[in-house]
Scaffold this active site. Structure first.
Site, PDB file in Angstrom:
ATOM      1  N   GLU A  47       0.821  -1.220   0.000  1.00  0.00           N
ATOM      2  CA  GLU A  47       0.000   0.000   0.000  1.00  0.00           C
ATOM      3  C   GLU A  47       0.852   1.265   0.000  1.00  0.00           C
ATOM      4  O   GLU A  47       0.356   2.354   0.311  1.00  0.00           O
ATOM      5  CB  GLU A  47      -0.916   0.014   1.231  1.00  0.00           C
TER       6      GLU A  47
ATOM      7  N   HIS B 296      -3.085   2.344   8.522  1.00  0.00           N
ATOM      8  CA  HIS B 296      -4.121   1.702   7.698  1.00  0.00           C
ATOM      9  C   HIS B 296      -4.457   0.358   8.317  1.00  0.00           C
ATOM     10  O   HIS B 296      -3.554  -0.437   8.606  1.00  0.00           O
ATOM     11  CB  HIS B 296      -3.626   1.520   6.265  1.00  0.00           C
TER      12      HIS B 296
ATOM     13  N   HIS C 234      -7.626  -3.040   8.760  1.00  0.00           N
ATOM     14  CA  HIS C 234      -8.800  -3.751   8.256  1.00  0.00           C
ATOM     15  C   HIS C 234      -9.769  -3.975   9.408  1.00  0.00           C
ATOM     16  O   HIS C 234     -10.352  -5.061   9.540  1.00  0.00           O
ATOM     17  CB  HIS C 234      -8.382  -5.084   7.639  1.00  0.00           C
TER      18      HIS C 234
ATOM     19  N   TYR D 283     -20.545  12.775  18.426  1.00  0.00           N
ATOM     20  CA  TYR D 283     -19.862  14.052  18.178  1.00  0.00           C
ATOM     21  C   TYR D 283     -18.350  13.914  17.987  1.00  0.00           C
ATOM     22  O   TYR D 283     -17.690  14.846  17.513  1.00  0.00           O
ATOM     23  CB  TYR D 283     -20.137  15.040  19.316  1.00  0.00           C
TER      24      TYR D 283
ATOM     25  N   HIS E  94     -12.836  -2.533   2.374  1.00  0.00           N
ATOM     26  CA  HIS E  94     -11.394  -2.676   2.587  1.00  0.00           C
ATOM     27  C   HIS E  94     -10.973  -2.383   4.030  1.00  0.00           C
ATOM     28  O   HIS E  94     -10.407  -3.237   4.688  1.00  0.00           O
ATOM     29  CB  HIS E  94     -10.652  -1.742   1.620  1.00  0.00           C
TER      30      HIS E  94
ATOM     31  N   TYR F 149      -9.853  20.874  24.664  1.00  0.00           N
ATOM     32  CA  TYR F 149      -9.954  19.729  25.569  1.00  0.00           C
ATOM     33  C   TYR F 149      -8.603  19.368  26.163  1.00  0.00           C
ATOM     34  O   TYR F 149      -7.612  19.235  25.461  1.00  0.00           O
ATOM     35  CB  TYR F 149     -10.526  18.528  24.830  1.00  0.00           C
TER      36      TYR F 149
END
Length: 246
Positions: A108, A126, A128, A147, A188, A243
């Site tokens: 990838e 990335h 799955h 949110y 994917h 925050y």
């Protein structure tokens, strides 16, 4: 079990074997850069192993990268993460030319490089992940069930399907990431980026959690989940900016 793959071309001189020493990074003459690469590689391996431990990937699926200067360190193709060592440093330039190591970079790589070239990302994760992948088969955008979508820049889009490892997939991801720090990949998985590996990973985990919430709520017979408006999410986003700060 996946076998460790090494590229026999480029990268090493005649008669040489194994990965280059971590204190001899290609593409730089600065010792401090070598130390930064070693630290970044350790963090990358730890993050990759975390994706497995937390159930976001199975085996060697998914991939992780981090940018150090103009070098992108990436998980190699087909190597179980628990086998990676400091000597397995795997790095490429922003144009995809291998500059560190002898292992074959993740398949990838085009997607990772496209993100680095098009955004200010310093790390990409990335996966799955199960719930996120399931959602990617059902909708073109994750419904605003919580949110915390604001933490990812707004409604999370689904990038259209393309074969893994292709330039087409890389091209499909970029519109989905416009003004966002994460997206779903149709049929994917997920992709998230950040200023650090921790941030990219946290965004990945947050996306998977929101997908799980929506799937859980929408599976109740006879009931439809209440969704937030984009204005409500944007308001939450403004509050999230402060925050954890004094």
């Amino acid at each position: 079990m996946a076998e460790q793959r090494r590229d026999t071309g480029g990268g090493r001189g005649a008669g040489e074997t194994g990965a280059p020493r971590a204190d001899e990074p290609r593409g730089t003459d600065e010792p401090r850069a070598g130390e930064a690469l070693r630290r970044a590689w350790g963090d990358l391996v730890a993050t990759a192993r975390r994706t497995v431990a937390d159930g976001l990937v199975v085996g060697t699926s998914g991939n992780v990268s981090v940018r150090v200067g103009d070098t992108v360190l990436v998980t190699p193709s087909g190597v179980p993460y628990d086998r990676l060592t400091p000597e397995d440093l795997c790095g490429v330039s922003l144009d995809g030319r291998r500059v560190l190591g002898s292992l074959v970079p993740t398949s990838e790589l085009p997607m990772h490089l496209a993100v680095y070239r098009s955004t200010g990302a310093r790390a990409v994760v990335h996966t799955h992940a199960v719930h996120a992948t399931a959602v990617s088969t059902l909708v073109t955008e994750l419904p605003l069930v919580h949110y915390m979508a604001a933490a990812l820049g707004g409604p999370v889009r689904v990038a259209p399907y393309a074969t893994y490892g292709t330039e087409e997939l890389a091209e499909n991801v970029l519109p989905a990431l416009r003004d966002r720090t994460a997206c779903l990949l149709q049929n994917h998985g997920t992709l998230a980026h950040g200023a650090t590996l921790d941030q990219a990973y946290d965004r990945t985990a947050q996306l998977e959690w929101m997908c799980r919430v929506w799937l859980t709520a929408s599976s109740v017979p006879g009931r439809t989940p209440t969704l937030l408006t984009e204005e409500q999410v944007a308001e939450a986003g403004e509050r999230l900016k402060g925050y954890g700060r004094p």
